[in-house]
Design a protein around this motif. Structure first.
Motif, PDB file in Angstrom:
ATOM      1  N   ILE A  18      -7.819   1.354   1.996  1.00 52.72           N
ATOM      2  CA  ILE A  18      -8.634   0.271   3.048  1.00 52.72           C
ATOM      3  C   ILE A  18      -9.576   1.167   3.846  1.00 52.72           C
ATOM      4  N   LEU A  19      -9.554   2.245   3.739  1.00 51.59           N
ATOM      5  CA  LEU A  19     -10.817   2.991   4.276  1.00 51.59           C
ATOM      6  C   LEU A  19     -12.042   3.051   3.710  1.00 51.59           C
ATOM      7  N   SER A  20     -13.051   3.142   4.633  1.00 53.96           N
ATOM      8  CA  SER A  20     -14.364   3.048   3.898  1.00 53.96           C
ATOM      9  C   SER A  20     -15.494   3.771   4.857  1.00 53.96           C
ATOM     10  N   SER A  21     -16.555   4.550   4.363  1.00 54.33           N
ATOM     11  CA  SER A  21     -17.676   5.016   4.975  1.00 54.33           C
ATOM     12  C   SER A  21     -18.579   4.009   5.522  1.00 54.33           C
ATOM     13  N   ARG A  22     -18.215   2.635   5.339  1.00 55.94           N
ATOM     14  CA  ARG A  22     -19.282   1.751   5.956  1.00 55.94           C
ATOM     15  C   ARG A  22     -18.801   1.199   7.055  1.00 55.94           C
ATOM     16  N   SER A  23     -17.426   0.974   7.215  1.00 59.17           N
ATOM     17  CA  SER A  23     -16.947   0.036   8.372  1.00 59.17           C
ATOM     18  C   SER A  23     -15.241   0.591   8.753  1.00 59.17           C
ATOM     19  N   PHE A  24     -14.956   0.218   9.835  1.00 60.76           N
ATOM     20  CA  PHE A  24     -13.728   0.584  10.081  1.00 60.76           C
ATOM     21  C   PHE A  24     -12.537  -0.568   9.739  1.00 60.76           C
ATOM     22  N   PRO A  25     -11.220  -0.112   9.323  1.00 60.55           N
ATOM     23  CA  PRO A  25     -10.390  -1.411   8.871  1.00 60.55           C
ATOM     24  C   PRO A  25      -9.972  -2.173   9.837  1.00 60.55           C
ATOM     25  N   GLU A  26      -9.499  -3.559   9.762  1.00 57.87           N
ATOM     26  CA  GLU A  26      -8.837  -4.426  10.645  1.00 57.87           C
ATOM     27  C   GLU A  26      -7.465  -3.731  11.155  1.00 57.87           C
ATOM     28  N   LYS A  27      -6.789  -3.048  10.158  1.00 55.21           N
ATOM     29  CA  LYS A  27      -5.441  -2.454  10.657  1.00 55.21           C
ATOM     30  C   LYS A  27      -5.529  -0.970  10.439  1.00 55.21           C
ATOM     31  N   SER A  28      -4.655  -0.375  11.125  1.00 53.21           N
ATOM     32  CA  SER A  28      -4.545   1.052  11.057  1.00 53.21           C
ATOM     33  C   SER A  28      -4.030   1.541   9.704  1.00 53.21           C
ATOM     34  N   PRO A  29      -4.646   2.399   8.945  1.00 49.46           N
ATOM     35  CA  PRO A  29      -4.061   2.719   7.645  1.00 49.46           C
ATOM     36  C   PRO A  29      -2.801   3.620   7.630  1.00 49.46           C
ATOM     37  N   ASN A  30      -1.889   3.478   6.690  1.00 46.54           N
ATOM     38  CA  ASN A  30      -0.722   4.251   6.607  1.00 46.54           C
ATOM     39  C   ASN A  30      -1.019   5.598   6.129  1.00 46.54           C
ATOM     40  N   LEU A  31      -0.789   6.766   7.000  1.00 45.00           N
ATOM     41  CA  LEU A  31      -0.973   7.942   6.541  1.00 45.00           C
ATOM     42  C   LEU A  31       0.383   8.887   6.850  1.00 45.00           C
ATOM     43  N   GLU A  32       1.297   7.991   6.465  1.00 43.72           N
ATOM     44  CA  GLU A  32       2.755   9.049   6.804  1.00 43.72           C
ATOM     45  C   GLU A  32       3.150   9.752   5.601  1.00 43.72           C
ATOM     46  N   ASN A  33       3.650  10.888   5.900  1.00 45.87           N
ATOM     47  CA  ASN A  33       4.331  11.720   4.955  1.00 45.87           C
ATOM     48  C   ASN A  33       3.577  12.359   3.820  1.00 45.87           C
ATOM     49  N   PHE A  34       2.349  12.780   4.204  1.00 43.58           N
ATOM     50  CA  PHE A  34       1.528  13.679   3.299  1.00 43.58           C
ATOM     51  C   PHE A  34       2.019  14.937   3.053  1.00 43.58           C
ATOM     52  N   ILE A  35       2.139  15.529   1.918  1.00 51.49           N
ATOM     53  CA  ILE A  35       2.856  16.497   1.540  1.00 51.49           C
ATOM     54  C   ILE A  35       2.262  17.750   1.485  1.00 51.49           C
ATOM     55  N   PHE A  36       2.314  18.920   2.210  1.00 49.77           N
ATOM     56  CA  PHE A  36       2.117  20.143   1.910  1.00 49.77           C
ATOM     57  C   PHE A  36       2.329  20.717   0.729  1.00 49.77           C
ATOM     58  N   LYS A  37       1.228  21.168  -0.300  1.00 48.66           N
ATOM     59  CA  LYS A  37       1.645  21.555  -1.626  1.00 48.66           C
ATOM     60  C   LYS A  37       2.032  22.844  -1.646  1.00 48.66           C
ATOM     61  N   ARG A  38       2.868  23.319  -2.369  1.00 50.06           N
ATOM     62  CA  ARG A  38       3.435  24.513  -2.478  1.00 50.06           C
ATOM     63  C   ARG A  38       2.560  25.721  -2.689  1.00 50.06           C
ATOM     64  N   GLY A  39       2.610  26.769  -1.672  1.00 41.31           N
ATOM     65  CA  GLY A  39       1.604  27.783  -1.876  1.00 41.31           C
ATOM     66  C   GLY A  39       0.303  27.314  -0.724  1.00 41.31           C
ATOM     67  N   ALA A  40       0.399  26.389  -0.197  1.00 40.60           N
ATOM     68  CA  ALA A  40      -0.921  25.776   0.730  1.00 40.60           C
ATOM     69  C   ALA A  40      -0.524  26.428   2.035  1.00 40.60           C
ATOM     70  N   LYS A  41      -1.872  26.657   2.714  1.00 37.49           N
ATOM     71  CA  LYS A  41      -1.848  27.772   3.951  1.00 37.49           C
ATOM     72  C   LYS A  41      -1.971  26.762   4.818  1.00 37.49           C
ATOM     73  N   LEU A  42      -1.696  26.877   6.446  1.00 32.03           N
ATOM     74  CA  LEU A  42      -2.153  26.065   7.470  1.00 32.03           C
ATOM     75  C   LEU A  42      -3.419  26.247   8.008  1.00 32.03           C
TER      76      LEU A  42
END
Length: 213
Positions: free
Chosen positions: A39-63
């Protein structure tokens, strides 16, 4: 009239910095979740907040302070931590929203650090309204002629920006006519002095920018 230098903000890809690229993966069956980041765009903001829950750090990723992900990428926004958010709050940022998100890591040390320094998703959209079109210069790709227009409605896809006159000069914004995230010299310096990780810069050469003296 004064020329203003901006830098494109890029996300690091070197394994010694990020471990693996991208650092974040989407949750299982994420694209079936209502209001996912599609629902996210570079042209406008969405009417509702996006669901950005539980994104997963990949194995070997650094912080790092800014994180790479499969999607959304810089054409929509970027995951940032509280450290960068605090720096950003001292500068002028145009056309942005911050959304809450949650990140999951198998590494317990990561989990502790995420609790101490939470992440957010920074969403930026285009800022055509800060361009003074009457003072700007565009190249007609059909004829090679340099011209000006009175407003954005008069600009056709065949007019490439050469010199853009800005009514104001933000420190962080999305370039009016492409997807680049642009950073001022002062914000770039502040990020470097704070040792913000996960990013690098290159001078933006898509067009020139000018403001009043």
């Amino acid at each position: 009239m004064r020329k203003v230098v901006y830098y494109s903000l890029r996300l690091s890809t070197e394994s010694e910095i990020v471990g693996t690229w991208p650092q974040l993966d989407v949750p299982q069956k994420y694209f079936k979740i209502p209001n996912n980041f599609e629902i996210l765009s570079s042209r406008s903001f969405p009417e509702k907040s996006p669901n950005l829950e539980n994104f997963i750090f990949k194995r070997g990723a650094k912080l790092t302070d800014l994180l790479s992900s499969y999607l959304p990428d810089l054409d929509i926004g970027v995951f940032i931590n509280q450290k960068f958010r605090d720096i950003m709050s001292n500068f002028y940022v145009r056309n942005f929203q911050l959304y809450n998100c949650s990140l999951i890591a198998a590494d317990r040390d990561f989990t502790k650090k995420l609790a101490e320094n939470p992440y957010f998703f920074l969403h930026l959209i285009h800022v055509n309204e800060i361009v003074d079109f009457s003072k700007s210069v565009f190249k007609d790709l059909k004829t090679g002629e340099m011209i000006s227009v009175d407003n954005k409605e008069q600009r056709s896809p065949f007019l490439r920006p050469v010199k853009l006159f800005l009514k104001e000069a933000p420190d962080l914004f999305r370039s009016p006519f492409n997807i680049a995230l642009l950073v001022s010299e002062s914000l770039k310096k502040a990020m470097e002095e704070a040792n913000i990780t996960g990013v690098w810069f290159e001078e933006f050469n898509g067009n020139e920018f000018y403001t009043e003296e």
